[in-house]
Write a protein that holds these residues in place. Structure first.
Motif, short mmCIF file in Angstrom:
data_model
loop_
_atom_site.label_atom_id
_atom_site.label_comp_id
_atom_site.label_asym_id
_atom_site.label_seq_id
_atom_site.Cartn_x
_atom_site.Cartn_y
_atom_site.Cartn_z
N GLU A 90 10.88 5.96 -15.87
CA GLU A 90 11.40 4.60 -16.08
C GLU A 90 10.56 3.53 -15.41
O GLU A 90 10.54 2.38 -15.85
CB GLU A 90 12.85 4.50 -15.56
CG GLU A 90 13.85 5.37 -16.30
CD GLU A 90 14.06 6.71 -15.66
OE1 GLU A 90 15.20 7.20 -15.69
OE2 GLU A 90 13.08 7.28 -15.13
N THR A 91 9.88 3.89 -14.32
CA THR A 91 9.11 2.90 -13.55
C THR A 91 7.61 2.99 -13.81
O THR A 91 6.82 2.39 -13.07
CB THR A 91 9.36 3.09 -12.05
OG1 THR A 91 8.82 4.35 -11.64
CG2 THR A 91 10.84 3.05 -11.73
N ALA A 92 7.19 3.72 -14.83
CA ALA A 92 5.77 3.95 -15.08
C ALA A 92 5.00 2.63 -15.10
O ALA A 92 5.39 1.67 -15.76
CB ALA A 92 5.58 4.68 -16.41
N GLY A 93 3.90 2.59 -14.33
CA GLY A 93 3.07 1.40 -14.28
C GLY A 93 3.46 0.41 -13.20
O GLY A 93 2.76 -0.59 -13.00
N VAL A 94 4.55 0.69 -12.51
CA VAL A 94 5.04 -0.23 -11.47
C VAL A 94 5.18 0.53 -10.15
O VAL A 94 5.77 1.61 -10.11
CB VAL A 94 6.41 -0.84 -11.85
CG1 VAL A 94 6.92 -1.74 -10.74
CG2 VAL A 94 6.30 -1.58 -13.16
N GLY A 95 4.63 -0.02 -9.07
CA GLY A 95 4.82 0.58 -7.76
C GLY A 95 6.24 0.34 -7.27
O GLY A 95 6.80 -0.74 -7.48
N VAL A 96 6.83 1.33 -6.63
CA VAL A 96 8.21 1.20 -6.15
C VAL A 96 8.31 1.70 -4.71
O VAL A 96 7.47 2.46 -4.22
CB VAL A 96 9.19 2.01 -7.05
CG1 VAL A 96 9.22 1.46 -8.46
CG2 VAL A 96 8.84 3.50 -7.04
N HIS A 97 9.38 1.27 -4.05
CA HIS A 97 9.68 1.76 -2.71
C HIS A 97 9.91 3.29 -2.76
O HIS A 97 10.62 3.78 -3.64
CB HIS A 97 10.97 1.12 -2.18
CG HIS A 97 10.77 -0.26 -1.64
ND1 HIS A 97 10.29 -0.51 -0.38
CD2 HIS A 97 11.03 -1.48 -2.19
CE1 HIS A 97 10.25 -1.82 -0.17
NE2 HIS A 97 10.68 -2.43 -1.25
N PRO B 215 0.80 -1.24 0.00
CA PRO B 215 0.00 0.00 0.00
C PRO B 215 0.83 1.28 0.00
O PRO B 215 0.35 2.33 -0.46
CB PRO B 215 -0.82 -0.12 1.30
CG PRO B 215 -0.88 -1.59 1.58
CD PRO B 215 0.43 -2.15 1.10
N TRP B 216 2.05 1.23 0.56
CA TRP B 216 2.86 2.46 0.61
C TRP B 216 3.75 2.66 -0.61
O TRP B 216 4.56 3.57 -0.66
CB TRP B 216 3.71 2.49 1.89
CG TRP B 216 4.73 1.39 1.99
CD1 TRP B 216 6.01 1.42 1.53
CD2 TRP B 216 4.55 0.12 2.61
NE1 TRP B 216 6.65 0.24 1.81
CE2 TRP B 216 5.78 -0.58 2.48
CE3 TRP B 216 3.49 -0.50 3.27
CZ2 TRP B 216 5.95 -1.88 2.98
CZ3 TRP B 216 3.67 -1.80 3.76
CH2 TRP B 216 4.89 -2.46 3.61
#
Length: 260
Positions: free
Chosen positions: A159-166, A149-150
């Protein structure tokens, strides 16, 4: 993520540059306050400021350009090397260059080097907390993929579009705020000149190595199979060793400081 805060025609105000500037101001305010506590004039910090800023920015930018030349600068206009307001600073490069510049300037002025270093150390940490928020706004120094959730999601084009990251930038900013409070406590209880600066070197090396585990902009996959360490962790090992060695040397050589 909001790299540009405001734009008027061809004039843009970059988030990263604003946060870095605020970090410098906050850090130097703390340093001047600490200087007065040890019986030094705040003018000492004011004199050092342009040297530290210039040395820090040049060192941080130089290490970034060297590290990411092929990816970000090869084949592009040479003046892109100077566009620091868009991001692209390596903190360790700035720390090393600013430290060397400060040592040189303090020796020329015949001022107590390690006492001034103690005054500066907590402010560096506070300023760095601002800087990492600038990284978040700029979209750099992002984290590894995370399904929680965070997790944060950068917009299309990142570069990270569409992916959740820390939210690695927020992790480091929050840890720096805690570290700042600890160093200010250590400053009021220090037993020898240079102690707080040494604790800063050791503590930040540990803090940075921890946050690197969550970094995704280069991550462990890009590290040497033999070491499995990121460039930031490798540099942290050198900083950690330097901090421990300097602590032992200064503990035996410098007199106990006085606080007002």
């Amino acid at each position: 993520m909001k790299p540009i805060l405001f734009q008027w025609g061809n004039l843009s105000l970059h988030s990263f540059g604003v946060l870095v500037a605020l970090g410098f101001i906050a850090g130097l305010w703390v340093a001047a306050r600490n200087a007065r506590r040890v019986g030094l004039s705040a003018d000492v910090i004011h004199d050092l400021t342009p040297w530290l800023v210039l040395g820090g920015l040049m060192g941080a930018r130089a290490l970034y350009v060297i590290s990411y030349w092929d990816r970000d600068f090869a084949g592009r206009p040479v003046w892109d090397v100077l566009a620091i307001w868009k991001g692209g600073l390596v903190f360790y490069g700035g720390l090393i260059a600013a430290t060397l510049t400060g040592l040189w300037r303090l020796h020329r002025l015949k001022l107590p080097v390690w006492s001034v270093a103690d005054c500066l150390a907590p402010g560096i940490v506070l300023g760095h907390a601002f800087g990492r928020i600038g990284c978040l706004m700029n979209g750099c120094c992002y984290g590894r993929p995370l399904a929680a959730p965070w997790a944060i999601h950068f917009p299309t084009g990142h570069e990270t579009a569409g992916v959740g990251v820390h939210p690695a930038q927020l992790y480091e900013s929050a840890l720096n705020l805690v570290f700042f409070a600890l160093l200010m406590t250590a400053f009021s209880r220090r037993r020898f000149e240079g102690q707080v600066f040494c604790l800063y070197l050791v503590g930040y090396a540990i803090l940075r190595s921890t946050v690197e585990v969550f970094r995704g902009d280069y991550g462990l996959a890009g590290a040497s199979p033999a070491s499995r360490l990121t460039p930031g962790q490798l540099t942290s090992l050198l900083i950690l060793g330097s901090g421990v060695a300097l602590y032992q040397i200064l503990r035996k050589r410098t007199p106990s400081p006085r606080l007002s």
